[in-house]
Write an enzyme that holds these catalytic residues in place. Structure first.
Site, PDB file in Angstrom:
ATOM      1  N   GLY A  45      -9.105   0.610   0.483  1.00 43.53           N
ATOM      2  CA  GLY A  45      -9.246  -0.715  -0.130  1.00 43.53           C
ATOM      3  C   GLY A  45      -9.372  -1.874   0.847  1.00 43.53           C
ATOM      4  N   ASP A 104       1.125  -4.714  -4.902  1.00 43.19           N
ATOM      5  CA  ASP A 104       1.357  -4.520  -6.342  1.00 43.19           C
ATOM      6  C   ASP A 104       2.785  -4.008  -6.554  1.00 43.19           C
ATOM      7  OD1 ASP A 104       1.144  -3.972  -9.028  1.00 43.19           O
ATOM      8  OD2 ASP A 104      -0.259  -2.333  -8.817  1.00 43.19           O
ATOM      9  N   ARG A 166     -16.246  -1.139  -5.250  1.00 42.76           N
ATOM     10  CA  ARG A 166     -15.730  -1.725  -4.008  1.00 42.76           C
ATOM     11  C   ARG A 166     -16.721  -2.715  -3.395  1.00 42.76           C
ATOM     12  NH1 ARG A 166     -11.127   1.262  -2.571  1.00 42.76           N
ATOM     13  NH2 ARG A 166     -11.215   3.483  -3.035  1.00 42.76           N
TER      14      ARG A 166
HETATM   15  P1  IMP Z   1       1.210  -0.823  -4.313  1.00 34.70           P
HETATM   16  O1  IMP Z   1       1.489   0.379  -3.452  1.00 34.70           O
HETATM   17  O2  IMP Z   1       1.575  -0.578  -5.766  1.00 34.70           O
HETATM   18  O3  IMP Z   1       1.753  -2.122  -3.781  1.00 34.70           O
HETATM   19  O4  IMP Z   1      -0.340  -0.987  -4.439  1.00 34.70           O
HETATM   20  C1  IMP Z   1      -1.118  -1.074  -3.348  1.00 34.70           C
HETATM   21  C2  IMP Z   1      -2.367  -0.256  -3.499  1.00 34.70           C
HETATM   22  O5  IMP Z   1      -2.687   0.091  -4.841  1.00 34.70           O
HETATM   23  C3  IMP Z   1      -3.505  -1.088  -3.000  1.00 34.70           C
HETATM   24  O6  IMP Z   1      -3.725  -0.813  -1.640  1.00 34.70           O
HETATM   25  C4  IMP Z   1      -4.652  -0.694  -3.867  1.00 34.70           C
HETATM   26  O7  IMP Z   1      -5.344   0.371  -3.244  1.00 34.70           O
HETATM   27  C5  IMP Z   1      -4.043  -0.193  -5.130  1.00 34.70           C
HETATM   28  N1  IMP Z   1      -4.075  -1.224  -6.198  1.00 34.70           N
HETATM   29  C6  IMP Z   1      -3.058  -1.966  -6.657  1.00 34.70           C
HETATM   30  N2  IMP Z   1      -3.445  -2.798  -7.644  1.00 34.70           N
HETATM   31  C7  IMP Z   1      -4.767  -2.581  -7.805  1.00 34.70           C
HETATM   32  C8  IMP Z   1      -5.762  -3.172  -8.678  1.00 34.70           C
HETATM   33  O8  IMP Z   1      -5.511  -4.070  -9.493  1.00 34.70           O
HETATM   34  N3  IMP Z   1      -7.018  -2.687  -8.553  1.00 34.70           N
HETATM   35  C9  IMP Z   1      -7.362  -1.705  -7.666  1.00 34.70           C
HETATM   36  N4  IMP Z   1      -6.462  -1.153  -6.818  1.00 34.70           N
HETATM   37  C10 IMP Z   1      -5.177  -1.575  -6.892  1.00 34.70           C
HETATM   38 MG    MG Z   2      -5.154   0.680  -1.125  1.00 29.36          MG
END
Ligand code: IMP
Ligand code: MG
Length: 183
Positions: A45, A104, A166
């Site tokens: 990402g 997130d 992407r």
């Molecule tokens: P976390 O580990 O939940 O903080 O999320 C981080 C990873 O989840 C990011 O690096 C993204 O790859 C993916 N992610 C989180 N939210 C989204 C979204 O709304 N759309 C797409 N990918 C997301």
């Molecule tokens: Mg990611």
């Protein structure tokens, strides 16, 4: 692809303006590191964000990579973060700037920061383009945040749904009919 977009949340010129500001702030903060900086994008990402950010930081830097999977396939919520691959070289004693697309649940950063610390990084700073309006996201420390956004699923500028979208130049939301087809 355009037909699947519900709305544009952050337009491309706004993304680029903000990245310019972030790069200036980072450059000021790390200019004392005579050994330079190691930038580590969390793939996939953060690829596009990092490519734009690093070209606006006029300092010596090395690039190393980590790949984390947390939204496999068509998931809309994290399924737990897994370190899929790392190509970190020698980060011992290096000042690391970890770059991710979005904060997130915080699971990704909680997984990868200790890995860098255990490898002996001199410091680890965290830079994310987006942070969702959720308690779990705000609880995780980030040194640089591009935009705070509502707690919605977003695509574009590196972010995917099922590994698609992407390459959209802006941050968008996806039509419900795409991620929850009625038939
Ligand atoms: P976390 O580990 O939940 O903080 O999320 C981080 C990873 O989840 C990011 O690096 C993204 O790859 C993916 N992610 C989180 N939210 C989204 C979204 O709304 N759309 C797409 N990918 C997301
Ligand atoms: Mg990611």
């Amino acid at each position: 692809m355009q037909d699947d977009i519900e709305k544009v949340l952050i337009a491309a010129p706004d993304i680029h303006r903000r990245i310019g500001e972030m790069a200036e702030e980072i450059s000021r903060d790390v200019s004392d590191f005579s050994e330079g900086l190691t930038i580590v994008p969390i793939l996939t990402g953060a690829m596009i964000f990092t490519a734009d950010l690093m070209r606006k930081i006029p300092l010596k830097m090395k690039i190393n990579l980590m790949t984390v999977s947390s939204y496999p396939g068509s998931a809309l919520r994290t399924q737990g973060s897994t370190l899929v691959a790392k190509q970190l070289g020698d980060v011992q004693g290096r000042h690391v700037l970890l770059v991710d697309d979005i904060l997130d649940s915080g699971g990704t950063l909680k997984l990868v920061v200790p890995v860098l610390q255990e490898l002996g990084a001199a410091s680890v700073k965290i830079c994310v383009l987006l942070r969702k309006d959720r308690d779990t996201a705000r609880e995780v420390h980030a040194d640089y945040v591009g935009f705070d956004i509502p707690d919605e699923f977003v695509i574009g500028y590196g972010l995917d749904y099922d590994n698609v979208y992407r390459n959209l130049p802006e941050i968008c939301t996806l039509k419900a009919s795409v991620h929850s087809p009625s038939d």
